[in-house]
Design an enzyme around this catalytic site. Structure first.
Site, PDB file in Angstrom:
ATOM      1  N   GLU A 192      -0.832   1.399  -5.355  1.00  0.00           N
ATOM      2  CA  GLU A 192      -0.603   0.154  -4.629  1.00  0.00           C
ATOM      3  C   GLU A 192      -0.500  -1.044  -5.573  1.00  0.00           C
ATOM      4  O   GLU A 192      -1.245  -1.139  -6.541  1.00  0.00           O
ATOM      5  CB  GLU A 192      -1.758  -0.075  -3.643  1.00  0.00           C
ATOM      6  CG  GLU A 192      -2.011   1.137  -2.753  1.00  0.00           C
ATOM      7  CD  GLU A 192      -3.273   1.010  -1.910  1.00  0.00           C
ATOM      8  OE1 GLU A 192      -3.632  -0.121  -1.538  1.00  0.00           O
ATOM      9  OE2 GLU A 192      -3.912   2.038  -1.631  1.00  0.00           O
ATOM     10  N   HIS A 240       0.847  -1.204   0.000  1.00  0.00           N
ATOM     11  CA  HIS A 240       0.000   0.000   0.000  1.00  0.00           C
ATOM     12  C   HIS A 240       0.887   1.260   0.000  1.00  0.00           C
ATOM     13  O   HIS A 240       0.958   1.998   0.984  1.00  0.00           O
ATOM     14  CB  HIS A 240      -0.858  -0.072   1.262  1.00  0.00           C
ATOM     15  CG  HIS A 240      -1.957   0.918   1.382  1.00  0.00           C
ATOM     16  ND1 HIS A 240      -1.792   2.269   1.197  1.00  0.00           N
ATOM     17  CD2 HIS A 240      -3.261   0.748   1.700  1.00  0.00           C
ATOM     18  CE1 HIS A 240      -2.945   2.882   1.402  1.00  0.00           C
ATOM     19  NE2 HIS A 240      -3.846   1.984   1.704  1.00  0.00           N
TER      20      HIS A 240
HETATM   21  C1  BG6 Z   1      -6.825   2.427   0.365  1.00  0.00           C
HETATM   22  C2  BG6 Z   1      -8.295   2.174   0.207  1.00  0.00           C
HETATM   23  O1  BG6 Z   1      -6.129   1.336  -0.143  1.00  0.00           O
HETATM   24  O2  BG6 Z   1      -6.522   2.549   1.750  1.00  0.00           O
HETATM   25  C3  BG6 Z   1      -9.064   3.322   0.839  1.00  0.00           C
HETATM   26  O3  BG6 Z   1      -8.609   2.041  -1.164  1.00  0.00           O
HETATM   27  C4  BG6 Z   1      -8.657   3.489   2.289  1.00  0.00           C
HETATM   28  O4  BG6 Z   1     -10.464   3.073   0.743  1.00  0.00           O
HETATM   29  C5  BG6 Z   1      -7.150   3.659   2.358  1.00  0.00           C
HETATM   30  O5  BG6 Z   1      -9.310   4.620   2.835  1.00  0.00           O
HETATM   31  C6  BG6 Z   1      -6.594   3.828   3.761  1.00  0.00           C
HETATM   32  O6  BG6 Z   1      -6.980   2.767   4.577  1.00  0.00           O
HETATM   33  P1  BG6 Z   1      -6.578   2.750   6.099  1.00  0.00           P
HETATM   34  O7  BG6 Z   1      -7.194   1.516   6.682  1.00  0.00           O
HETATM   35  O8  BG6 Z   1      -5.083   2.711   6.160  1.00  0.00           O
HETATM   36  O9  BG6 Z   1      -7.113   4.026   6.699  1.00  0.00           O
END
Ligand code: BG6
Length: 294
Positions: A269, A166
């Protein structure tokens, strides 16, 4: 705290120290680059080839057990978001909030490779009843950051999983940033209230509001264009890509994301998520790789 065992030697320019929040971190400082990998989540928080940071980490990030670091490269595993059934917690799986073991590090003078591992434990089996190992190789050099995540099914039953590297990238201004390379790919629009699709991307991605797109069935290379700078994300063993910027309101709603920071980042990602979730038979393994270059 996991530290290298006494018979494990780390090469020159690689050492374990105490990072933010008292968490153990592997620091890399070699002529080609510097970098940082927290054992918490096997989380890469910095890669600076020739002194210029490529990754983005929030000033408001929280460094504590059980919490994911906001920025760098959280590892989503064994599910993405709330998982294939839409009910899995914690969001994006437990790998990003679990401390990984440091297996070792090697260097050939140009590259440094830091190797981390995670396997099932009573705590992971409570959340996901499967036996697995994850082996994560972080290769840092002057021209490339390569992230290789290998998942092995060490149990007796097949399992289905999702995964994502991510990656948060720093940009000068998201309003003048564009993401190329995914034209023609099918995506789901995950912005709340939007028509989810599937849609087909008909041009470069630009940003004028929250963007949260899950591209499916594509291994295409993405390029972030930020002024004169281009960051390329090539992928192997990955059929999904997520492009995300929270924009103003969502950034403000997140406690670990500075209110004004939304304009300085974008996530691109490398993943296998939703329809691209993978099934591993007992004994089988799969490697997903992100090759990031500037
Ligand atoms: C992204 C998602 O990968 O991660 C989003 O597509 C999400 O929808 C974002 O808001 C952040 O996620 P988190 O759990 O780290 O707040």
């Amino acid at each position: 705290m996991t530290v290298p065992s006494s018979d494990q030697t780390l090469p020159d320019g690689v050492w374990v120290t105490t990072g933010r929040g008292g968490l153990p971190v592997v620091r890399v400082d070699v002529p080609a680059c510097t970098g940082e990998v927290y054992l918490h989540g096997a989380h890469v928080t910095s890669w600076r080839p020739l002194g210029a940071e490529v990754l983005w980490v929030s000033e408001a990030a929280v460094y504590q057990p059980g919490k994911a670091i906001r920025g760098g490269v959280p590892i989503c595993f064994p599910w993405f978001a709330d998982g294939p059934g839409g009910t899995s917690t914690p969001a994006h799986g437990f790998a990003r909030t679990t401390e990984w073991g440091l297996v070792g590090a090697t260097t050939d003078g140009q590259w440094v490779e830091v190797i981390l591992a995670l396997s099932d434990s009573p705590a992971t089996r409570e959340l996901w009843p499967h036996s697995f190992t994850c082996d994560y190789r972080v290769r840092m050099g002057e021209n490339e950051l390569a992230l290789l995540l290998t998942v092995t099914n060490t149990g007796d039953e097949p399992f289905l999983y999702e995964e994502a590297l991510h990656t948060y990238f720093g940009v000068t201004d998201i309003r003048s940033t564009q993401v190329d390379g995914l034209v023609g790919a099918s995506y789901l629009d995950m912005v709340p209230g939007a028509d989810r699709g599937p849609h087909v991307l008909d041009g470069p991605i630009t940003f004028a509001g929250e963007v949260d797109r899950t591209f499916q069935g594509t291994g295409a290379t993405a390029v972030i264009r930020d002024g004169d700078r281009a960051v390329t994300i090539a992928r192997d063993g990955s059929d999904s890509a997520i492009v995300w910027n929270p924009w103003i309101d969502k950034a403000a709603a997140m406690g670990d994301f500075g209110d004004d920071e939304w304009s300085g980042m974008v996530c691109v990602e490398t993943a296998n998520a939703k329809a691209d979730a993978l099934t591993l038979e007992p004994g089988a393994q799969h490697t997903m790789t992100a090759y990031i270059s500037v």
